[in-house]
Design a protein around this motif. Structure first.
Motif, PDB file in Angstrom:
ATOM      1  N   VAL A   1      17.281  74.731 -26.326  1.00  0.00           N
ATOM      2  CA  VAL A   1      17.360  75.841 -27.271  1.00  0.00           C
ATOM      3  C   VAL A   1      18.183  75.408 -28.482  1.00  0.00           C
ATOM      4  O   VAL A   1      19.298  74.940 -28.346  1.00  0.00           O
ATOM      5  N   SER A   2      17.608  75.534 -29.662  1.00  0.00           N
ATOM      6  CA  SER A   2      18.377  75.207 -30.853  1.00  0.00           C
ATOM      7  C   SER A   2      19.250  76.409 -31.207  1.00  0.00           C
ATOM      8  O   SER A   2      18.829  77.546 -31.107  1.00  0.00           O
ATOM      9  N   LYS A   3      20.463  76.108 -31.598  1.00  0.00           N
ATOM     10  CA  LYS A   3      21.426  77.155 -31.908  1.00  0.00           C
ATOM     11  C   LYS A   3      21.423  77.456 -33.402  1.00  0.00           C
ATOM     12  O   LYS A   3      21.082  76.611 -34.214  1.00  0.00           O
ATOM     13  N   ILE A   4      21.832  78.661 -33.732  1.00  0.00           N
ATOM     14  CA  ILE A   4      21.924  79.093 -35.123  1.00  0.00           C
ATOM     15  C   ILE A   4      23.303  78.693 -35.640  1.00  0.00           C
ATOM     16  O   ILE A   4      24.324  79.085 -35.078  1.00  0.00           O
TER      17      ILE A   4
ATOM     18  N   GLN B   1      23.799  81.518 -28.274  1.00  0.00           N
ATOM     19  CA  GLN B   1      22.736  81.383 -29.270  1.00  0.00           C
ATOM     20  C   GLN B   1      23.248  80.850 -30.612  1.00  0.00           C
ATOM     21  O   GLN B   1      22.454  80.480 -31.469  1.00  0.00           O
ATOM     22  N   TYR B   2      24.567  80.845 -30.795  1.00  0.00           N
ATOM     23  CA  TYR B   2      25.136  80.481 -32.091  1.00  0.00           C
ATOM     24  C   TYR B   2      26.070  79.284 -31.985  1.00  0.00           C
ATOM     25  O   TYR B   2      26.763  79.101 -30.994  1.00  0.00           O
ATOM     26  N   ASN B   3      26.084  78.512 -33.038  1.00  0.00           N
ATOM     27  CA  ASN B   3      27.050  77.444 -33.212  1.00  0.00           C
ATOM     28  C   ASN B   3      27.915  77.878 -34.398  1.00  0.00           C
ATOM     29  O   ASN B   3      27.606  77.566 -35.538  1.00  0.00           O
ATOM     30  N   ALA B   4      28.953  78.638 -34.095  1.00  0.00           N
ATOM     31  CA  ALA B   4      29.798  79.218 -35.145  1.00  0.00           C
ATOM     32  C   ALA B   4      31.156  78.524 -35.183  1.00  0.00           C
ATOM     33  O   ALA B   4      31.734  78.233 -34.138  1.00  0.00           O
TER      34      ALA B   4
END
Length: 139
Positions: free
Chosen positions: A30-33, A88-91
């Motif tokens: 899964v690619s992260k946002i 889901q996120y790369n923050a």
């Protein structure tokens, strides 16, 4: 496909089994946002995900510490689904905007929801102190 059949196919194609890695963790695919700041709210009365006064105030709060709208993602999540949402996120930083939440990482900051700050002047100082820590972390 069972292990026996898989081994047979690898042998037929001349591929050593150690070169064919079976991924067990589906999260790797899964690619992260990517985002600099992820703001998360949980079941607010006045959501900052909707255009209006609360969203405007969120942008003003984060703009005061140098964040631009394009560097901010904002979502509404159920407390039970929070971990799934975070995956889901790369923050770079995560703002948990609810007094019910606890920080689980050095890059997570808990502060009051913008709608709470708008209705209670006494929360402004506490919220500003958290935002100053966020600014320091972003440097």
């Amino acid at each position: 496909m069972n292990a026996s059949l898989r081994s047979h196919y690898l042998e037929v194609f001349g591929i050593p089994e150690f070169l064919h890695i079976q991924v067990k963790n589906q999260d790797l695919n899964v690619s992260k946002i990517n985002t600099q700041c992820l703001a998360i709210e949980t079941n607010p009365v006045h959501s900052f995900c909707k255009i209006g006064k609360t969203q405007d105030f969120l942008f003003k709060m984060l703009g005061a510490i140098g964040l631009e709208k394009s560097n901010i993602r904002y979502v509404s999540a159920n407390i039970n689904d929070l971990n799934q949402m975070l995956k889901q996120y790369n923050a770079k930083i995560v703002l948990l905007m609810s007094s019910d939440l606890k920080s689980s990482s050095y890059k997570h900051f808990v502060t009051h929801h913008p709608s709470e700050v708008l209705t209670n002047e006494q929360l402004k100082r506490e919220t500003w102190e958290v935002l100053k820590r966020v600014k320091q972390y972003l440097k």
